[in-house]
Structures are given as structure tokens and as C-alpha cells.
Scaffold this motif. Structure first.
Motif, PDB file in Angstrom:
ATOM      1  N   THR A  35      -4.198 -40.042  13.902  1.00 52.77           N
ATOM      2  CA  THR A  35      -5.069 -38.928  13.496  1.00 52.77           C
ATOM      3  C   THR A  35      -4.746 -38.325  12.138  1.00 52.77           C
ATOM      4  N   SER A  36      -3.641 -38.759  11.503  1.00 48.07           N
ATOM      5  CA  SER A  36      -3.322 -38.202  10.185  1.00 48.07           C
ATOM      6  C   SER A  36      -2.344 -39.096   9.443  1.00 48.07           C
ATOM      7  N   ARG A  37      -2.383 -38.967   8.106  1.00 49.13           N
ATOM      8  CA  ARG A  37      -1.437 -39.711   7.272  1.00 49.13           C
ATOM      9  C   ARG A  37      -0.076 -39.032   7.316  1.00 49.13           C
ATOM     10  N   GLY A  38       0.970 -39.806   7.099  1.00 51.59           N
ATOM     11  CA  GLY A  38       2.296 -39.228   6.956  1.00 51.59           C
ATOM     12  C   GLY A  38       3.240 -39.602   8.075  1.00 51.59           C
ATOM     13  N   PRO A  39       4.469 -39.111   7.955  1.00 52.85           N
ATOM     14  CA  PRO A  39       5.488 -39.440   8.942  1.00 52.85           C
ATOM     15  C   PRO A  39       5.249 -38.738  10.277  1.00 52.85           C
ATOM     16  N   MET A  62       1.019 -30.719  11.259  1.00 50.21           N
ATOM     17  CA  MET A  62       0.101 -30.302  10.202  1.00 50.21           C
ATOM     18  C   MET A  62      -0.220 -31.465   9.270  1.00 50.21           C
ATOM     19  N   ARG A  63      -1.320 -31.300   8.553  1.00 48.51           N
ATOM     20  CA  ARG A  63      -1.689 -32.299   7.561  1.00 48.51           C
ATOM     21  C   ARG A  63      -0.547 -32.457   6.557  1.00 48.51           C
ATOM     22  N   LEU A  64      -0.382 -33.647   6.043  1.00 44.53           N
ATOM     23  CA  LEU A  64       0.655 -33.939   5.061  1.00 44.53           C
ATOM     24  C   LEU A  64       0.500 -33.003   3.862  1.00 44.53           C
TER      25      LEU A  64
END
Length: 190
Positions: A35-39, A62-64
Motif C-alpha cells: 500500500t505504500s513505498r518505503g521500508p 505514514m507515507r514515506l
């Protein structure tokens, strides 16, 4: 100085918690990645016992880039920075499960004042600094007495009260109240 649960109990509870929660952590990791970019893991410098900094582990909700490193802007209900998966993780405090690794590492205890940011600690009065006399915890007296639903200064007062009154019996009472709060969702947001 009064003592809370012994370190061996913290280690046993943290290890058991990670074992039991491992399927949830796997599902959460997949949901975060889908559901979201990042670690998956969010790391943030926090201040521990005696003012010693450590790296706190949480599931990213939270969003990146939504929370500049170290700022710690409060998250309110309906906050647009929180991802869809993050809303569910925060609702049940599942984002805090990686704190169990901090307990195993010795940075934290199961019960104690929540660890805060360096910028917040710099503003403490001498009385408020007393909360640093014990290891920070995953849950604590302030969390079961209002959590984010009470003013910051009042939360610190609850933490100082805990430092003065902690005991294994109080820690067990806090753990019981924490489980009830997690089931109800009461006090998660200000």
C-alpha cells in the motif's frame, strides 16, 4: 529505588510477544509494502534511561517522508499522512510490536514511560527529567490513564508518579489495563 518487573520477565514477555505476533508482523509487512513505498520498519532516535539515546523500531504507518526525521509531529485521528494499512496498525497499536526488539536489546522495558524525542527532553524541567530514571516502556501509567487523549504535561506527571510508585504489582496492573485499552481503542488519538 523501586523496581518494576525484572529484566528476565521483560525478556520472556518480549520473546513470547514476538513469537505470537510473528504472523501479524508478516501480514503487516506485506500490507505496508503493498500500500505504500518505503521500508516496513520506521526507525527514530529516542531518549532512554539516564538520557541515553537509542534507535526505536516501529512498523511504518505514514507515507514515506511524511514525518521529517526527529520532528515527531503529533498524529491526529484522520491524519492524511497515515496510510490505509497504517490506520489499521495504529488502531490496534500493532505498529508498536517492533518495540519488543528494543526490549530484547535492553533499550526498553515492557512497562515504563514512553520514550520521547531529544527535542522534547531538552524542554523538561528537573522534575520532568525524573521520568528518565527508568527504562522507557512499550506501555506505561500515562498510556493507561488517557494516552494521547490527555495533555503532554499531564502524561509526564503520570510518568513521574510511576517512577515513584513502580512495582511488579503495578506493572501487572498496567499490562492488564493495556490489554483492555487495545481491545477498545480508547485514547489512541488526542
Amino acid at each position: 529505588m523501586r523496581r518494576g518487573l525484572p529484566r528476565t520477565a521483560d525478556i520472556a514477555l518480549a520473546a513470547l510477544g514476538l513469537l505470537v505476533a510473528s504472523p501479524l508482523l508478516l501480514i503487516a509487512a506485506i500490507a505496508i509494502k503493498l500500500t505504500s513505498r518505503g521500508p516496513v520498519i520506521y526507525r527514530q532516535k529516542r531518549i532512554g534511561k539516564d538520557g541515553v539515546p537509542f534507535e526505536l523500531y516501529k512498523l511504518r504507518t505514514m507515507r514515506l517522508g511524511a514525518d521529517p526525521v526527529g520532528v515527531g509531529t503529533p498524529v491526529l485521528e484522520g491524519d492524511p499522512r497515515v496510510t490505509a494499512a497504517g490506520r489499521v496498525l495504529r488502531r490496534f497499536s500493532l505498529d508498536e510490536l517492533p518495540n519488543l526488539v528494543n526490549v530484547l536489546r535492553g533499550d526498553m522495558a515492557i512497562v515504563g514511560p514512553r520514550p520521547t524525542l531529544e527535542a522534547q527532553v531538552e524542554l523538561y524541567t528537573p522534575r520532568q527529567r525524573r521520568r528518565l530514571e527508568v527504562k522507557p516502556g512499550i506501555t506505561g501509567w500515562a498510556q493507561v490513564n488517557g494516552r494521547a487523549g490527555i495533555p503532554w504535561e499531564e502524561r509526564i506527571e503520570f510518568d513521574v508518579w510511576y517512577v515513584d510508585h513502580r512495582s511488579p504489582a503495578l506493572d501487572l496492573r498496567i499490562l492488564g489495563r493495556t490489554l483492555r485499552m487495545l481491545a477498545s481503542g480508547h485514547g489512541l488519538y488526542g
